[in-house]
Design an enzyme around this catalytic site. Structure first.
Site, PDB file in Angstrom:
ATOM      1  N   HIS A 119      42.788  33.397  47.848  1.00 50.80           N
ATOM      2  CA  HIS A 119      42.419  33.035  46.475  1.00 50.80           C
ATOM      3  C   HIS A 119      43.460  32.059  45.943  1.00 50.80           C
ATOM      4  O   HIS A 119      44.563  31.954  46.472  1.00 50.80           O
ATOM      5  CB  HIS A 119      42.374  34.277  45.583  1.00 50.80           C
ATOM      6  CG  HIS A 119      41.512  35.381  46.119  1.00 50.80           C
ATOM      7  ND1 HIS A 119      40.149  35.413  45.917  1.00 50.80           N
ATOM      8  CD2 HIS A 119      41.820  36.474  46.863  1.00 50.80           C
ATOM      9  CE1 HIS A 119      39.653  36.488  46.512  1.00 50.80           C
ATOM     10  NE2 HIS A 119      40.638  37.148  47.084  1.00 50.80           N
ATOM     11  N   THR A 157      41.629  34.216  36.617  1.00 52.01           N
ATOM     12  CA  THR A 157      41.124  34.265  37.984  1.00 52.01           C
ATOM     13  C   THR A 157      41.596  35.552  38.649  1.00 52.01           C
ATOM     14  O   THR A 157      42.368  36.322  38.078  1.00 52.01           O
ATOM     15  CB  THR A 157      41.603  33.039  38.778  1.00 52.01           C
ATOM     16  OG1 THR A 157      43.033  32.970  38.714  1.00 52.01           O
ATOM     17  CG2 THR A 157      41.004  31.762  38.231  1.00 52.01           C
ATOM     18  N   TYR A 158      41.151  35.770  39.893  1.00 51.63           N
ATOM     19  CA  TYR A 158      41.432  37.028  40.592  1.00 51.63           C
ATOM     20  C   TYR A 158      42.930  37.291  40.664  1.00 51.63           C
ATOM     21  O   TYR A 158      43.713  36.399  40.980  1.00 51.63           O
ATOM     22  CB  TYR A 158      40.843  36.975  41.999  1.00 51.63           C
ATOM     23  CG  TYR A 158      40.826  38.304  42.700  1.00 51.63           C
ATOM     24  CD1 TYR A 158      40.170  39.395  42.132  1.00 51.63           C
ATOM     25  CD2 TYR A 158      41.463  38.471  43.926  1.00 51.63           C
ATOM     26  CE1 TYR A 158      40.140  40.629  42.775  1.00 51.63           C
ATOM     27  CE2 TYR A 158      41.434  39.694  44.574  1.00 51.63           C
ATOM     28  CZ  TYR A 158      40.783  40.770  43.996  1.00 51.63           C
ATOM     29  OH  TYR A 158      40.763  41.983  44.631  1.00 51.63           O
ATOM     30  N   MET A 159      43.303  38.530  40.345  1.00 51.47           N
ATOM     31  CA  MET A 159      44.728  38.827  40.128  1.00 51.47           C
ATOM     32  C   MET A 159      45.422  39.435  41.350  1.00 51.47           C
ATOM     33  O   MET A 159      46.595  39.806  41.269  1.00 51.47           O
ATOM     34  CB  MET A 159      44.904  39.750  38.921  1.00 51.47           C
ATOM     35  CG  MET A 159      44.379  41.144  39.084  1.00 51.47           C
ATOM     36  SD  MET A 159      42.590  41.183  39.094  1.00 51.47           S
ATOM     37  CE  MET A 159      42.325  42.834  39.695  1.00 51.47           C
ATOM     38  N   ARG A 160      44.726  39.501  42.497  1.00 46.91           N
ATOM     39  CA  ARG A 160      45.401  39.949  43.730  1.00 46.91           C
ATOM     40  C   ARG A 160      45.424  38.774  44.699  1.00 46.91           C
ATOM     41  O   ARG A 160      44.470  38.531  45.422  1.00 46.91           O
ATOM     42  CB  ARG A 160      44.692  41.169  44.328  1.00 46.91           C
ATOM     43  CG  ARG A 160      44.834  42.417  43.472  1.00 46.91           C
ATOM     44  CD  ARG A 160      44.226  43.647  44.132  1.00 46.91           C
ATOM     45  NE  ARG A 160      44.444  44.823  43.301  1.00 46.91           N
ATOM     46  CZ  ARG A 160      43.609  45.238  42.339  1.00 46.91           C
ATOM     47  NH1 ARG A 160      42.501  44.542  42.107  1.00 46.91           N
ATOM     48  NH2 ARG A 160      43.879  46.310  41.627  1.00 46.91           N
TER      49      ARG A 160
END
Length: 433
Positions: free
Chosen positions: A236, A188-191
């Protein structure tokens, strides 16, 4: 709703970024040097960058001001019915033997009001001679069960820290690899600054645990984590393997550094839904003449999540083997046989220099910076010559000291960690319509 104060806070940060970057950087060129003599890059100031540099300089100042202290103790090799173990001196004649926290790092002396007994080498040798003929008796046994829960799933900052500790990856490299994994659809989004896991992720993790480790390793209830970062936006969910199957790195046919980082994320995610680890700890108090010794033992009764993931270790199985320190069965009043008694020398250590992992942790703990900025901050202060890498350590350069001194003297707010953290404060204010 639109949180007007959040918008205002973001605009204020944007304005200050430009005032600091465009206004102070030319001043550094004029007062210190247009470029760093080693990196040959132009000097620059930044709202968060300069705080990070100051952190490394402050730590180096602490190290330079540090005054070491030494003391002696004793270690006894004892035996009960053929089973041996070791114990360390805890007190003599009612006075506690110190440890490193008892000493003032700026003077090397015991902190004011501390009455711990500092043994010199000669004192320790004399004590060995006296206690060698004494009777050794167990006077206390404390036995307790301790439960441990797994760490929260990865945020950007915690992934950067753990990848640096376990894979020796600089922050920028970690984000580059994570970006490739994300673009390939593997994570999944890493930020992100959220530790929340979706229902899909929790269900997939629990199913995978049951198949790989057995039903007894699945936690009784799904486990969620509250985000502790005071400036977290939580746009997120946590960083985790993408999709609803929780495939392993081998199943995805990953290799190299992508496999290593994905495996780290997979293990951390799966561990969050595993049962707690149960450890039994024993502390035994032993008296000999006027001296008190203590021995500590531990035994891992149920590994739980440690079967999958041990923080700071690449090999959970090896760490599990090292967790047991077995003491023989002991009870109050048991007599012990002394096999050896040796003086041991101890000394205090200066504060450790920052690493990528510990500097990111320090900034995150103070609410400075955002998940998307840590890699850029670390890269910037290294590339511009403010710090140099010595192994994993970040060592500030002469340029860093000069820049921080100038900013502290003339622009103290801009390098104050509290001020910089408060600039994020508008994000926590209520919304208005």
């Amino acid at each position: 709703c639109i949180r007007d104060r959040r918008v205002d806070a973001q605009q204020a940060r944007r304005i200050l970024d430009r005032l600091v970057g465009y206004g102070l950087s030319p001043l550094l060129w004029k007062k210190i040097s247009p470029v760093d003599p080693i990196s040959r890059k132009p000097l620059s100031a930044g709202r968060v960058q300069s705080v990070a540099v100051r952190q490394t300089v402050e730590r180096e100042r602490e190290r330079r001001a540090f005054r070491g202290a030494g003391w002696w103790g004793l270690e006894a090799a004892l035996e009960r019915e053929g089973e041996g173990f070791t114990a360390r001196l805890a007190s003599v004649d009612g006075r506690r033997i110190p440890d490193g926290k008892d000493f003032d790092p700026s003077t090397g002396r015991l902190r004011q009001g501390n009455d711990a007994l500092v043994l010199a080498e000669a004192d320790a040798v004399d004590l060995v001679a006296r206690l060698s003929e004494a009777e050794w008796t167990v006077t206390g046994v404390e036995d307790k069960k301790v439960k441990r829960n797994p760490a929260a799933p990865f945020t950007t900052a915690s992934l950067q820290q753990e990848a640096n500790r376990k894979l020796n990856l600089p922050v920028r490299k970690t984000m580059q690899v994570a970006q490739r994994l994300y673009e390939a659809g593997h994570i999944t989004y890493m930020r992100t600054d959220s530790t929340h896991l979706s229902g899909q992720a929790i269900s997939a993790a629990r199913k995978r645990i049951g198949l790989m480790y057995g039903p007894e390793y699945v936690n009784v209830r799904p486990r969620q984590y509250a985000t502790k970062n005071k400036t977290a936006q939580e746009a997120h969910e946590a960083i985790r393997p993408a999709g609803s199957r929780m495939p392993t790195a081998s199943e995805l046919k990953l290799d190299g550094i992508e496999k290593a980082l994905f495996d780290l994320i997979w293990k951390r995610t799966v561990a969050t839904q595993m049962a707690e680890a149960i450890e039994r700890r024993m502390q035994v108090t032993i008296e000999a003449d006027d001296s008190v010794f203590r021995a500590n033992g531990k035994h891992l009764e149920f590994p739980g999540f440690l079967r999958a993931y041990v923080e700071g270790s690449d090999d959970p199985d090896a760490v599990l083997e090292d967790r047991d320190v077995v003491l023989p069965p002991l009870r109050d009043g048991d007599s012990l046989d002394l096999r050896a008694l040796d003086p041991t020398e101890h000394e205090t250590k200066p504060p450790a220099r920052y690493t990528d992992a510990s500097l990111v942790a320090a900034l995150e703990a103070e609410g400075v910076g955002r998940p998307s900025t840590y890699a850029a901050i670390l890269s910037n202060i290294v590339d511009r010559g403010y710090v140099q890498r010595q192994g994993k350590q970040l060592v500030p350069t002469f340029t860093a000291f000069a820049v921080v001194h100038l900013l502290e003297e003339h622009f103290p707010d801009l390098v104050d960690i509290g001020f910089t953290s408060d600039m994020e404060g508008g994000d926590r204010l209520p919304c208005s319509w």
